[in-house]
Motif scaffolding. Structure first.
Motif, PDB file in Angstrom:
ATOM      1  N   SER A 246      10.217   5.653   0.780  1.00 12.99           N
ATOM      2  CA  SER A 246       9.228   5.789  -0.293  1.00 12.99           C
ATOM      3  C   SER A 246       8.615   7.186  -0.375  1.00 12.99           C
ATOM      4  O   SER A 246       7.839   7.461  -1.289  1.00 12.99           O
ATOM      5  N   TYR A 247       8.944   8.054   0.565  1.00  9.61           N
ATOM      6  CA  TYR A 247       8.311   9.369   0.646  1.00  9.61           C
ATOM      7  C   TYR A 247       9.358  10.455   0.841  1.00  9.61           C
ATOM      8  O   TYR A 247      10.431  10.213   1.371  1.00  9.61           O
TER       9      TYR A 247
ATOM     10  N   GLU B  14      -1.330   8.061  -0.277  1.00  7.35           N
ATOM     11  CA  GLU B  14      -1.474   8.950  -1.431  1.00  7.35           C
ATOM     12  C   GLU B  14      -1.233  10.419  -1.095  1.00  7.35           C
ATOM     13  O   GLU B  14      -0.810  11.186  -1.934  1.00  7.35           O
TER      14      GLU B  14
ATOM     15  N   ASN C 176       0.834  -1.199   0.000  1.00  3.28           N
ATOM     16  CA  ASN C 176       0.000   0.000   0.000  1.00  3.28           C
ATOM     17  C   ASN C 176       0.867   1.247   0.000  1.00  3.28           C
ATOM     18  O   ASN C 176       2.036   1.198   0.373  1.00  3.28           O
ATOM     19  N   HIS C 177       0.268   2.352  -0.405  1.00  2.00           N
ATOM     20  CA  HIS C 177       0.983   3.622  -0.481  1.00  2.00           C
ATOM     21  C   HIS C 177       0.085   4.726   0.065  1.00  2.00           C
ATOM     22  O   HIS C 177      -1.104   4.771  -0.246  1.00  2.00           O
TER      23      HIS C 177
END
Length: 97
Positions: free
Chosen positions: A37-38, A8, A5-6
């Motif tokens: 990831s961010y 958004e 999952n990410h």
């Protein structure tokens, strides 16, 4: 390994509560994958963990490496309801300023 999952809208958050178990003396590698990831520049991360032996501070190097431009706030080894409630109350008063 990629995450399933990410988030958004991560850019909408200034404060992140990050929970994980301590595995073999540190946070699991999927925590580093999540952080990497961010763009977490300028965000504050308050980590909390479960562990029967290792203090949360032992995982801070991994967090700082994975999110070098974020601030790592005071964390919690969450082994009791009382300690968890005190920590949450402290965070609430700090972030309300």
């Amino acid at each position: 390994m990629p995450l399933a999952n990410h988030v958004e809208n991560m850019n909408q958050y200034d404060t992140i509560l990050l929970g994980y178990p301590i595995w073999w003396g540190t946070a699991p590698m999927f925590i580093a994958t999540f952080l990497e990831s961010y763009d977490l520049d300028g965000k504050t991360i308050y980590p909390f963990c479960t562990s029967s032996y290792t203090p949360i501070e032992d995982s801070y190097d991994l967090l700082r490496e994975a999110a070098p431009n974020a601030t790592i706030g005071d964390g919690l080894t969450a082994n009791s309801d009382d300690a968890t409630n005190q920590w949450l109350n402290k965070l609430t008063s700090e972030t309300a300023r």
